[in-house]
Write an enzyme that holds these catalytic residues in place. Structure first.
Site, mmCIF file in Angstrom:
data_model
loop_
_atom_site.group_PDB
_atom_site.id
_atom_site.type_symbol
_atom_site.label_atom_id
_atom_site.label_comp_id
_atom_site.label_asym_id
_atom_site.label_seq_id
_atom_site.Cartn_x
_atom_site.Cartn_y
_atom_site.Cartn_z
ATOM 1 N N TRP A 154 -29.214 9.717 12.453
ATOM 2 C CA TRP A 154 -28.372 8.568 12.743
ATOM 3 C C TRP A 154 -28.058 8.608 14.235
ATOM 4 O O TRP A 154 -27.619 9.626 14.756
ATOM 5 C CB TRP A 154 -27.109 8.697 11.900
ATOM 6 C CG TRP A 154 -26.069 7.630 12.073
ATOM 7 C CD1 TRP A 154 -26.264 6.289 12.054
ATOM 8 C CD2 TRP A 154 -24.669 7.838 12.229
ATOM 9 N NE1 TRP A 154 -25.065 5.646 12.195
ATOM 10 C CE2 TRP A 154 -24.059 6.572 12.300
ATOM 11 C CE3 TRP A 154 -23.849 8.972 12.314
ATOM 12 C CZ2 TRP A 154 -22.690 6.396 12.452
ATOM 13 C CZ3 TRP A 154 -22.486 8.789 12.470
ATOM 14 C CH2 TRP A 154 -21.918 7.517 12.542
ATOM 15 N N ASP A 235 -23.428 16.683 6.838
ATOM 16 C CA ASP A 235 -22.883 15.337 6.906
ATOM 17 C C ASP A 235 -23.264 14.672 5.592
ATOM 18 O O ASP A 235 -24.443 14.429 5.329
ATOM 19 C CB ASP A 235 -23.476 14.561 8.096
ATOM 20 C CG ASP A 235 -22.837 13.178 8.254
ATOM 21 O OD1 ASP A 235 -23.183 12.465 9.223
ATOM 22 O OD2 ASP A 235 -21.988 12.806 7.418
ATOM 23 N N LYS A 271 -19.535 4.112 2.043
ATOM 24 C CA LYS A 271 -20.537 3.505 1.178
ATOM 25 C C LYS A 271 -20.238 3.701 -0.291
ATOM 26 O O LYS A 271 -20.292 2.758 -1.064
ATOM 27 C CB LYS A 271 -21.932 4.085 1.467
ATOM 28 C CG LYS A 271 -22.523 3.622 2.783
ATOM 29 C CD LYS A 271 -22.034 4.431 3.926
ATOM 30 C CE LYS A 271 -22.778 4.171 5.194
ATOM 31 N NZ LYS A 271 -22.117 4.852 6.328
#
Lengths: 424, 457
Positions: A154, A235, A271
């Site tokens: 990311w 993560d 999310k």
């Protein structure tokens, strides 16, 4: 009050004559910053008037009508919360109730580590905030350390550790030829990194590739980490979202815990609970014992204090309301599975559609990869064609957000991908 | 070592270097001990094996409690039924309860019941309406800077977040990495600026002798600041002293600062809370904007809308031109994105809902004035009670100071005495939050102050 106004009016008149109009701006040397590559995609999409436009850019879930979703469990939690509680400051470490429930998701419902209070944990501003707190913490207490980051990752990961002034190195991850994991090179990099290096790992549903190690591969990685004494920072932004089962999605972490690693972990509810704009997450650091956990937590709080003092209460309340109510928690688990299943269904549909068009290329990576994103393998030039000719918006690394794919647009998308890829 | 680590930012880079050296030294010694344990030995991983290595963070010492938030922690631990929390600046009703404004509840219900609302990511700069209305609130709807479209406003996490984002921006883009803060100031200010990479110096502000403003000292210190230095100014209701310059004094400060090219950075955490009037409390900021110059302003809605835990605030940078403002905004995004990506939506939605609607805005001003009036009334009650009691000393500063806090002038020994003997919790600098007082608890506080002043020196 009247005389004060008169005085101030007088002063305002005087001050405009003692002005500073002749002084140039302090900021004339400020360059315009480049647009964020991911968020810039949505901006461009919104500006496009074409009726056929498709947004498969940013990773925010959409239902089969292409609409954002607020989970029912969230709506129920919010109506319980509104009007009942005050809005006082949370402690610097955030909502302890939310943090406790969140640790159970990552470490296990009945984890001994939680019972033994060995985990230093604070509420953070979603996944970004959790990573940043850790990066600052790493800089403060291991100022000479570096962070090993997978290629690719990311984009904001690079910004986070850069702003924390932690130097970055990379390790092999994605294998472009197979559109899968470059496991051999990954293991080489792990072995060759100096003992005690810090590594950033995506717990599940790797962003942007969707390529995850298998369980066996995770075991090998964990073993090698032990041999080298490396530090694993996970993560986890998609727990529940990858397979539909939060327990399964936490497998990588559980493997490392079984092997005795003292990990760090960033968790996000953006999310999997659809709480994107609420900015709710958690940073945890597993310590040797309770005493050390107290110490580490106190230092994490010291980093939060000059950044935002204490974290926002609303999103945390939603999370703790849902997770501490068995009915709401079950509802949430069902809704997460629905979202994950829809994504998995769209992967199948996209692959089948492209294959039906007679593509000579292999598209099995679409269904091999997992989570919200598919690393299509398309080149930046092919992506530009998708955007310019077909009004399909995605990031130039070829990353497709499967959440933006619907039964309504999958045919159009497949056709466009086939068009731009067959003339490679 | 631990003690020193807490000093204001002027020393922190030296302290950080010393602390880093210490950590490196300890880190080296633990690494060498690991190596001596035979690196070639195969480590057998089993389900039941526990990891025998040290944590990589085992050398960390425990951080001291935050001096302000630590007060509430200590207060909560105290079992005494007569304990009184005059520490953190959070408003309390006459009944000693936290308050959610009616207009805030209304706004919240609207938001929650609106099924068409989604909770997607805000843009990095936050909610656009919120930013627009926040700028109008502080600068005035008719502000030339707003009319001229040359204000860059970004939503941030309350006052703290706004200050931090502004400080990071300055550290990256401003030619002078030096900020002057008043002595004393809110305890978190020096940490925010030092962590962002600015050097921190102080300017004289509070005069213990008069318990008022040391105006001469202020002018001298700002007068001798290097050109271009940043100056932190409390827009109103100075924290912790409650001592504000008069408008005439503000005008002199403005002239001095502009003549020396000093950059104003306003911290506005109490707009409307000080005098009860939003416009009156914003006058100092507006004076600076009216002269056409540039400045920064951090706003918080924690107190004046009671949104404490929602972390709602805004940073505005008033620029010379629209083009500059646009470039500045783009750079602010680069500060924010690696910190938390985008700000939280809930509190900002409440604020925008209220500020946009005329009825709700008016309702807010009425509730805000009621809070400010209660504080002013507490000041009067405390002052009258101390005078009636004959407590030695001049206590008129209690009614001269403004805003949530009173700088009592009590020293740290007296404060400790009041905590131990009377279960009164306040910060060791003698600051009390008037918001934590009620008519019922004034007598207890008076007893404590009287005892402290007569028995402890």
């Amino acid at each position: 009050m009247a005389s004060r106004t008169a005085i101030s009016r007088g002063i305002l008149r005087r001050s405009s004559t003692f002005g500073v109009r002749s002084v140039a701006s302090w900021w004339k040397n400020v360059d315009p910053a480049p647009k964020d590559p991911i968020l810039g995609v949505t901006e461009a999409f919104l500006a496009d008037p074409s009726p056929d436009k498709v947004n498969v850019g940013v990773g925010a879930y959409r239902d089969d009508n292409g609409k954002p979703v607020v989970l029912e469990c969230v709506r129920e939690a919010e109506s319980k919360i509104a009007g009942n509680l005050n809005m006082e400051y949370l402690p610097m470490g955030g909502s302890m109730k939310m943090v406790e429930e969140t640790l159970k998701l990552a470490y296990g419902e009945n984890s001994d580590l939680i019972k033994e209070k060995r985990i230093a944990a604070v509420q953070a501003l979603s996944g970004t905030g959790a990573c940043r707190l850790f990066a600052d913490f790493q800089k403060r207490f291991h100022p000479d350390s570096q962070i090993y980051i997978p290629v690719p990752t990311w984009a904001n990961h690079h910004n986070i550790w850069r702003d924390a002034q932690v130097p970055q190195r990379t390790f092999h991850y994605y294998h472009p030829e197979s559109k899968g994991l470059d496991f051999a090179s990954l293991m080489d990099d792990v072995k060759n990194a100096p003992s005690g290096s810090f590594f950033l790992l995506h717990a599940c549903a790797h962003n942007p590739t969707g390529v995850d190690p298998s369980e066996e591969q995770w075991r090998e990685i964990s073993y090698q980490f032990k041999v080298n004494g490396h530090f694993a920072f996970f993560d986890m932004a998609y727990q529940g979202f990858a397979s539909g089962d939060p327990e399964r999605d936490a497998k990588s972490i559980r493997i490392f815990l079984e092997d005795g690693h003292l990990i760090g972990c960033a968790q996000s509810y953006a999310k999997n609970m659809g709480l994107y704009g609420q900015r709710v997450g958690c940073l945890s650091v597993l310590c040797e014992d309770e005493t050390q956990a107290v110490v580490v937590k106190s230092q994490l709080q010291q980093i939060a204090r000059p950044m935002y003092s204490n974290p926002p209460v609303h999103g945390a309340l939603i999370v703790s309301t849902i997770l501490s109510d068995p009915d709401l928690k079950n509802l949430w688990l069902k809704e997460v599975k629905v979202m994950a299943d829809r994504i998995i269904g769209m992967r199948t549909a996209l692959r089948e559609n492209i294959e039906k068009l007679g593509s000579s290329l292999s598209w099995e990576h679409i269904t091999n990869q997992i989570g919200m994103f598919c690393y299509s393998g398309l080149t930046p030039e092919q992506v530009d064609r998708l955007t310019n000719e077909f009004h399909i918006y995605l990031t130039r690394n070829g990353r497709i957000s499967m959440a933006g794919v619907t039964t309504g647009n999958v045919g159009y998308l497949a056709n466009a991908i086939h068009e731009v890829s067959q003339s490679a | 070592m631990r003690q020193q680590f807490q000093l204001p930012g002027a020393h922190s880079s030296a302290i950080d270097r010393r602390l880093s050296a210490l950590v490196r030294h300890l880190g080296d010694s633990s690494a060498s001990s690991m190596e001596s344990q035979n690196p070639n030995q195969t480590i057998y991983a089993s389900v039941t094996a526990s990891f025998n290595g040290d944590s990589v963070f085992s050398n960390i010492v425990r951080a001291p409690e935050d001096p302000i938030l630590g007060v509430t922690v200590a207060f909560n631990k105290d079992p005494s039924p007569i304990k009184l929390n005059l520490g953190v600046g959070a408003y309390r009703t006459e009944e000693g309860k936290p308050l959610v404004l009616n207009v805030v509840r209304r706004a919240e219900q609207l938001i929650v019941n609106d099924r068409s609302r989604v909770k997607e990511y805000l843009p990095i700069t936050g909610l656009a309406d919120f930013n627009k209305f926040s700028a109008k609130l502080i600068f005035g709807a008719d502000s030339p800077a707003i009319q001229g479209n040359r204000v860059a406003t970004v939503q941030c996490l309350s006052g703290t977040g706004s200050l931090r984002v502004g400080a990071e921006f300055l550290a990256r883009h401003y030619h002078q990495r030096l900020i002057y803060i008043p002595l004393p100031t809110w305890g978190n200010h020096p940490k925010i600026f030092a962590t962002a990479g600015l050097s921190v110096k102080t300017y004289r502000y509070y005069d213990p002798a008069t318990r008022g403003l040391n105006f001469q000292g202020l002018l001298e210190d700002l007068g001798s600041a290097p050109s271009g230095a940043v100056v932190l100014l409390h827009a109103c209701a100075h924290n912790p002293t409650g001592v504000d310059p008069t408008l005439e004094q503000w005008e002199q400060i403005r002239q001095l600062m502009r003549s020396k090219g000093l950059l104003p950075f306003f911290d506005s955490a109490y707009q409307g809370f000080a005098s009860g009037s939003l416009d009156a409390d914003a006058q100092p900021v507006r004076m600076f904007v009216a002269d056409g110059g540039e400045c920064l302003a951090a706003q918080s809605y924690a107190k004046n809308m009671g949104l404490y835990g929602e972390r709602v605030g805004a940073l505005s940078i008033v620029c010379k031109t629209t083009d500059v403002a646009s470039r500045v905004e783009s750079q602010l995004k680069l500060v924010i994105r690696p910190m938390y990506s985008s700000p939280p939506i809930h509190g900002a939605s409440i604020v925008a809902t209220i500020l946009k609607d005329r009825d709700m805005y008016n309702e807010w001003t009425v509730e805000l004035k009621a809070m400010a009036d209660r504080i002013i009334s507490m000041r009067k009650q405390l002052f009258d009670a101390l005078r009636a009691r004959g407590t030695p000393g001049d206590w008129s500063h209690i009614i001269k100071q403004i805003g949530m806090f009173t700088f009592t002038g009590l020293n740290s020994e007296q404060v400790a005495f009041m905590t131990n003997e009377y279960h009164i919790y306040m910060t060791s600098d003698g600051r009390i939050s008037m918001a934590g007082l009620s008519s019922k608890t004034v007598p207890h506080l008076v007893d404590a102050i009287h005892a402290a002043v007569t028995r402890v020196v």
